[in-house]
Write a protein that holds these residues in place. Structure first.
Motif, PDB file in Angstrom:
ATOM      1  N   ASN A  95     -30.857 -42.254  -4.222  1.00 43.17           N
ATOM      2  CA  ASN A  95     -29.349 -42.362  -5.475  1.00 43.17           C
ATOM      3  C   ASN A  95     -29.862 -42.250  -6.848  1.00 43.17           C
ATOM      4  O   ASN A  95     -29.270 -41.789  -7.904  1.00 43.17           O
ATOM      5  CB  ASN A  95     -28.514 -44.013  -5.615  1.00 43.17           C
ATOM      6  CG  ASN A  95     -27.833 -44.331  -4.687  1.00 43.17           C
ATOM      7  OD1 ASN A  95     -27.101 -43.485  -3.931  1.00 43.17           O
ATOM      8  ND2 ASN A  95     -27.364 -45.249  -3.999  1.00 43.17           N
ATOM      9  N   ALA A  99     -29.479 -39.571  -9.435  1.00 43.46           N
ATOM     10  CA  ALA A  99     -28.607 -40.477 -10.693  1.00 43.46           C
ATOM     11  C   ALA A  99     -29.848 -38.891 -11.179  1.00 43.46           C
ATOM     12  O   ALA A  99     -28.832 -38.668 -12.716  1.00 43.46           O
ATOM     13  CB  ALA A  99     -29.433 -41.735 -10.800  1.00 43.46           C
ATOM     14  N   ASN A 100     -30.767 -38.346 -10.977  1.00 43.13           N
ATOM     15  CA  ASN A 100     -31.442 -37.734 -12.354  1.00 43.13           C
ATOM     16  C   ASN A 100     -31.175 -36.525 -12.086  1.00 43.13           C
ATOM     17  O   ASN A 100     -31.267 -35.921 -13.214  1.00 43.13           O
ATOM     18  CB  ASN A 100     -33.219 -37.797 -11.902  1.00 43.13           C
ATOM     19  CG  ASN A 100     -33.613 -39.018 -11.911  1.00 43.13           C
ATOM     20  OD1 ASN A 100     -34.898 -38.763 -12.690  1.00 43.13           O
ATOM     21  ND2 ASN A 100     -33.760 -40.560 -11.415  1.00 43.13           N
ATOM     22  N   LYS A 102     -27.742 -35.583 -11.712  1.00 42.71           N
ATOM     23  CA  LYS A 102     -27.063 -35.484 -13.161  1.00 42.71           C
ATOM     24  C   LYS A 102     -26.450 -35.893 -14.078  1.00 42.71           C
ATOM     25  O   LYS A 102     -26.459 -35.462 -14.659  1.00 42.71           O
ATOM     26  CB  LYS A 102     -25.933 -36.941 -11.996  1.00 42.71           C
ATOM     27  CG  LYS A 102     -24.674 -37.232 -12.320  1.00 42.71           C
ATOM     28  CD  LYS A 102     -23.446 -38.342 -11.739  1.00 42.71           C
ATOM     29  CE  LYS A 102     -22.725 -38.287 -12.143  1.00 42.71           C
ATOM     30  NZ  LYS A 102     -22.162 -39.525 -11.976  1.00 42.71           N
ATOM     31  N   SER A 103     -27.859 -36.658 -14.519  1.00 43.13           N
ATOM     32  CA  SER A 103     -28.457 -36.913 -15.705  1.00 43.13           C
ATOM     33  C   SER A 103     -28.659 -35.746 -16.598  1.00 43.13           C
ATOM     34  O   SER A 103     -29.085 -35.669 -17.705  1.00 43.13           O
ATOM     35  CB  SER A 103     -29.104 -38.160 -15.702  1.00 43.13           C
ATOM     36  OG  SER A 103     -30.007 -38.157 -15.076  1.00 43.13           O
ATOM     37  N   GLN A 104     -29.004 -34.498 -15.853  1.00 46.52           N
ATOM     38  CA  GLN A 104     -29.502 -33.511 -16.665  1.00 46.52           C
ATOM     39  C   GLN A 104     -30.684 -34.147 -16.752  1.00 46.52           C
ATOM     40  O   GLN A 104     -31.721 -33.848 -18.405  1.00 46.52           O
ATOM     41  CB  GLN A 104     -28.469 -32.740 -17.811  1.00 46.52           C
ATOM     42  CG  GLN A 104     -27.951 -32.748 -17.685  1.00 46.52           C
ATOM     43  CD  GLN A 104     -27.000 -31.649 -17.220  1.00 46.52           C
ATOM     44  OE1 GLN A 104     -27.422 -30.277 -16.821  1.00 46.52           O
ATOM     45  NE2 GLN A 104     -26.587 -31.418 -15.847  1.00 46.52           N
ATOM     46  N   ASN A 105     -31.566 -34.733 -16.002  1.00 48.34           N
ATOM     47  CA  ASN A 105     -33.036 -35.116 -16.345  1.00 48.34           C
ATOM     48  C   ASN A 105     -33.828 -34.202 -17.028  1.00 48.34           C
ATOM     49  O   ASN A 105     -34.069 -33.225 -16.777  1.00 48.34           O
ATOM     50  CB  ASN A 105     -34.329 -34.913 -14.872  1.00 48.34           C
ATOM     51  CG  ASN A 105     -35.086 -35.349 -15.200  1.00 48.34           C
ATOM     52  OD1 ASN A 105     -36.160 -35.015 -16.201  1.00 48.34           O
ATOM     53  ND2 ASN A 105     -35.500 -36.169 -14.285  1.00 48.34           N
ATOM     54  N   LYS A 109     -34.884 -30.340 -16.507  1.00 51.02           N
ATOM     55  CA  LYS A 109     -33.843 -28.955 -17.058  1.00 51.02           C
ATOM     56  C   LYS A 109     -35.621 -27.894 -18.086  1.00 51.02           C
ATOM     57  O   LYS A 109     -35.083 -26.499 -16.949  1.00 51.02           O
ATOM     58  CB  LYS A 109     -33.177 -29.558 -17.653  1.00 51.02           C
ATOM     59  CG  LYS A 109     -32.404 -28.828 -17.748  1.00 51.02           C
ATOM     60  CD  LYS A 109     -30.995 -29.183 -18.980  1.00 51.02           C
ATOM     61  CE  LYS A 109     -29.530 -28.778 -19.582  1.00 51.02           C
ATOM     62  NZ  LYS A 109     -29.190 -28.944 -19.930  1.00 51.02           N
ATOM     63  N   ASP A 146     -26.608 -25.615 -15.284  1.00 50.93           N
ATOM     64  CA  ASP A 146     -26.195 -27.050 -15.923  1.00 50.93           C
ATOM     65  C   ASP A 146     -26.275 -27.555 -14.779  1.00 50.93           C
ATOM     66  O   ASP A 146     -26.033 -27.208 -12.996  1.00 50.93           O
ATOM     67  CB  ASP A 146     -24.385 -26.465 -15.507  1.00 50.93           C
ATOM     68  CG  ASP A 146     -23.759 -27.646 -15.663  1.00 50.93           C
ATOM     69  OD1 ASP A 146     -23.980 -29.086 -15.976  1.00 50.93           O
ATOM     70  OD2 ASP A 146     -22.669 -27.398 -14.844  1.00 50.93           O
ATOM     71  N   THR A 148     -26.287 -29.677 -12.174  1.00 47.10           N
ATOM     72  CA  THR A 148     -24.669 -31.387 -10.966  1.00 47.10           C
ATOM     73  C   THR A 148     -25.203 -31.233  -9.573  1.00 47.10           C
ATOM     74  O   THR A 148     -25.858 -30.512  -8.710  1.00 47.10           O
ATOM     75  CB  THR A 148     -23.668 -30.549 -11.263  1.00 47.10           C
ATOM     76  OG1 THR A 148     -22.275 -31.314 -10.639  1.00 47.10           O
ATOM     77  CG2 THR A 148     -24.135 -28.642 -10.325  1.00 47.10           C
ATOM     78  N   MET A 225     -38.377 -39.850 -13.649  1.00 47.35           N
ATOM     79  CA  MET A 225     -37.989 -38.587 -15.128  1.00 47.35           C
ATOM     80  C   MET A 225     -39.476 -37.922 -13.746  1.00 47.35           C
ATOM     81  O   MET A 225     -39.247 -36.254 -13.895  1.00 47.35           O
ATOM     82  CB  MET A 225     -38.139 -39.053 -15.724  1.00 47.35           C
ATOM     83  CG  MET A 225     -37.119 -39.022 -16.632  1.00 47.35           C
ATOM     84  SD  MET A 225     -36.854 -39.647 -18.357  1.00 47.35           S
ATOM     85  CE  MET A 225     -37.279 -37.747 -18.754  1.00 47.35           C
TER      86      MET A 225
END
Length: 247
Positions: A95, A99-100, A102-105, A109, A146, A148, A225
């Motif tokens: 999870n 979450a990392n 999905k949150s556009q870490n 990125k 992006d 995703t 992160m």
């Protein structure tokens, strides 16, 4: 052969569990093992497991009797059950990985953007797109990324790390300065160009890359992160979109 004869033959032959000096005290073990072996044969049992830390018993040779060290057996039992015993932590770590992503870490990125821009800045990757002519320069490169979590795939899970694949989508544009045969003048006698013309074409970029990630399951690292590392980037889909999206 009956059990008694079998045991005494092992004793005189110095076979295990008796050893090289006979070891009269091993008679009880020998009778137990021989009886179990006979029972297994009589009842068509594949094998009988006997737990013992005795070294001589562990060397007992039989097709029906398997000697296991109880300590090692229990250690292996616990080890083999780690996935079920550790299911809660495994779920939490998966999870956290999702979450990392999905949150556009921002750490992930930024590193991905840097690698993708470096790839797109290489003039050689545009050669096929423009008919294998000389590529002079690449400029005005802008992309948006992006990342995703909807298409993320878990490849493997070990005690230390989770390996996964995600597919960041790329949109952007780049200006490519390349040789133009149509706008250059060819001298057929000298078989050389009188002058060569380079033109700049702006390409729209819309594709994706395949990224292999490693998420380190280190309970001492609280800043997730920095738990994710880019293991590999597959640019084949991005390269194909550049090669085949003809202008």
């Amino acid at each position: 052969m009956d059990t008694i004869s079998e045991v005494f033959n092992k004793y005189f032959n110095q076979s295990k569990p008796f050893g090289s000096h006979g070891k009269n005290k091993e008679f009880p073990d020998a009778f137990v093992l021989a009886s179990l072996e006979k029972y297994a044969c009589k009842n068509s049992l594949e094998r009988i497991v006997v737990f013992s830390a005795d070294k001589d018993m562990s060397l007992y040779e039989s097709d029906k009797i398997v000697i296991e060290d109880i300590g090692k057996f229990l250690d292996n039992l616990v080890k083999n059950r780690i996935p079920s015993l550790n299911q809660a932590k495994q779920t939490n770590d998966i999870n956290a990985l999702f979450a990392n992503v999905k949150s556009q870490n921002p750490v992930l990125k930024n590193e991905l953007e840097k690698d993708i821009i470096e790839f797109l800045s290489d003039t050689s990757i545009y050669s096929q797109r423009f008919g294998y002519v000389d590529i002079d320069d690449v400029s005005n490169l802008n992309i948006s990324l992006d990342i995703t979590a909807k298409d993320i795939e878990i490849i493997s899970i070990s005690e230390d790390e989770i390996e996964a694949i995600c597919f960041p989508e790329i949109d952007g544009c780049v200006s490519v300065k390349h040789f133009s045969e149509e706008e250059s003048v060819w001298d057929s006698e000298d078989k050389a160009y009188l002058y060569e013309t380079y033109v700049t074409t702006q390409l729209e970029i819309s594709s994706y890359v395949k990224v292999t990630l490693k998420f380190y399951r280190n309970e001492f690292i609280t800043d997730t992160m920095h738990n994710i590392q880019i293991e590999d980037i597959d640019y084949s889909s991005l390269k194909d979109s550049i090669d085949h999206d003809y202008y």
